[in-house]
Design an enzyme around this catalytic site. Structure first.
Site, short mmCIF file in Angstrom:
data_model
loop_
_atom_site.label_atom_id
_atom_site.label_comp_id
_atom_site.label_asym_id
_atom_site.label_seq_id
_atom_site.Cartn_x
_atom_site.Cartn_y
_atom_site.Cartn_z
NE ARG A 36 52.39 30.57 -3.45
CZ ARG A 36 52.89 30.73 -2.24
NH1 ARG A 36 52.21 31.41 -1.33
NH2 ARG A 36 54.05 30.20 -1.92
CE LYS A 200 63.51 32.94 7.47
NZ LYS A 200 62.53 32.52 6.54
N GLY A 352 60.55 31.91 -1.98
CA GLY A 352 59.92 33.18 -2.31
C GLY A 352 60.87 34.28 -2.75
N GLY A 375 59.10 26.46 1.18
CA GLY A 375 59.23 25.46 2.25
C GLY A 375 59.01 24.05 1.73
#
Ligand code: ADP
Ligand code: MG
Length: 395
Positions: A36, A200, A352, A375
């Site tokens: 990043r 999820k 990720g 996200g």
């Protein structure tokens, strides 16, 4: 992109607040993956005629100072990568920052402390959020958002500061991410394969609803599979399915009933006898037994998914196909990753853990775009926009 970028404005000599995403993984104060930080270099280098105040969040300190979540190690790493000094200021607002900025010359870069050390950063109370944003913006004249991974948040440092600074433009990373995802979002349905895995269901409902009508096929894998199996009334043994998530899966299937033929669930799974000797075996979806935990797609499914991915014109992949950190449950994920690498079509990976799988196989160079934001990429594909990008100046 319909938003202004750093190429559309002259920021020479200006004091610029740059929101970067330096939310890197840390172990005992050491950065374990600096991807990043590297991703922000093009923008930082392109702005070498400005005074740059970099800010970011790291982790979840929830409004309190936590030395373990300090951005100090990132300043050291950035200085190495840039080959010049990057002073670290151990606050992100107030006198210390003002004093440091007063001493800056064009070409200087400083990094501020974690914005999430203040509750205003993530506050749902708009007034509190904006009051903090105002303080953060105070020493700067212009704003650059290069934190793609945070652009789905209406946080002070991404969204709030745009009310106090002008111009507000996108950095090169945000520009690249948005243009790649835009291309994906607008891809023709024919030959568009979506692979969705991970844990999820709750986080993926929006993207299922948005992409199912747009794609040719959606291949489901990973732990969220078992919420769908349970909703269909299958025995799932000890497989992952948090309380109530079968209801969510059922709601998705009901809402999407006109497109459900495009949603493909695994035909076989690899399950482990967690109640007994921990042996593993393949099973049909309807043959999972009590005491067994399905932790990967089976070989037939892996082959079918890989064939579809290899032949696709466009692929979007988010979320591993199984519990890939533990052998032999890495097989499904590895097979899909390999097929992605071989697919000549336009392919994008977001999220990720799926990124980790592809990096582990050294396939990242064979992928057209590996998103730095899990996200954020999901939310873009859900809504076709992101709040932190919408808030920037129109071209
Ligand atoms: P991503 O970060 O790619 O969006 P998630 O965070 O939703 O994905 O989930 C990733 C995690 O889910 C990984 O740690 C992976 O090991 C785990 N996982 C995937 N499939 C299974 C499974 N069948 N059983 C247990 N864990 C699983
Ligand atoms: Mg994850």
């Amino acid at each position: 992109m319909h938003k202004k970028t750093i190429n559309d404005v002259d920021l020479k000599g200006k004091t610029v607040l740059v929101r970067v995403d330096f939310n890197v993984p840390l172990e005992n104060g050491r950065i374990t993956d600096a991807t990043r930080i590297s991703a922000a270099l093009p923008t930082i280098k392109a702005l070498s005629g400005s005074k740059l105040i970099l800010c970011s969040h790291l982790g979840r300190p929830e409004g309190k100072r936590n030395p373990e979540e300090s951005l100090a190690p990132c300043a050291v790493r950035l200085a190495e990568l840039l080959g010049k000094d990057v002073p670290f200021i151990d606050d992100c607002i107030g006198d210390k920052v003002a004093a440091a900025v007063a001493n800056m010359k064009a070409g200087d870069v400083i990094l501020l402390e974690n914005t999430r050390f203040y509750p205003g950063e993530e506050s749902k109370d708009k007034e509190q959020m904006l009051a903090f944003a105002k303080e953060l913006a105070a020493p700067a004249e212009a704003f650059v958002n290069d934190a793609f991974g945070s652009s789905h948040r209406k946080h002070a440092s991404v969204y709030g500061v745009t009310q106090f600074l002008s111009p507000c433009v996108a950095g090169l990373l945000v520009e690249k991410e948005v243009s790649m995802l835009q291309k994906l979002y607008n891809s023709p349905q024919d030959g568009f394969i979506v692979v969705l895995g991970g844990k999820k269901v709750k986080d993926k409902i929006g993207v299922i609803k948005s992409l199912l009508p747009r794609c040719e096929k959606m291949l489901i894998g990973g732990a969220m599979t078992y919420s769908f199996f349970k909703a269909k009334g299958y025995e799932i043994g000890s497989s992952y399915c948090p309380e109530g998530s079968e209801t969510l899966a059922q709601e998705v299937m009901d809402a999407m009933k006109d497109h459900l033929d495009k949603m493909i669930l695994p035909q076989d799974v690899n399950m482990q006898n967690v109640a007994g000797d921990h042996s593993t075996k393949y099973a049909a979806p309807t043959a999972i037994e009590p005491g067994w935990d399905a932790q990967d797609i089976g070989p037939e499914t892996a082959k079918m998914y890989a064939d579809l991915v290899r032949a696709a014109k466009t692929v979007f992949w988010n979320g591993p196909m199984g519990h890939f950190e533990v052998k032999p449950f890495d097989q499904g994920t590895l097979e899909v990753a390999k097929a992605m690498g071989e697919c000549p079509g336009f392919n994008v990976i977001g999220g990720g853990d799926s990124v980790a799988a592809v990096t582990q196989m050294h396939l990242e160079d064979k992928i057209d775009h590996v998103s730095t934001g899990g996200g954020a990429s999901l939310e873009y594909l859900e809504n076709g926009s992101l709040p932190g990008v919408d808030a920037l100046d129109e071209k």
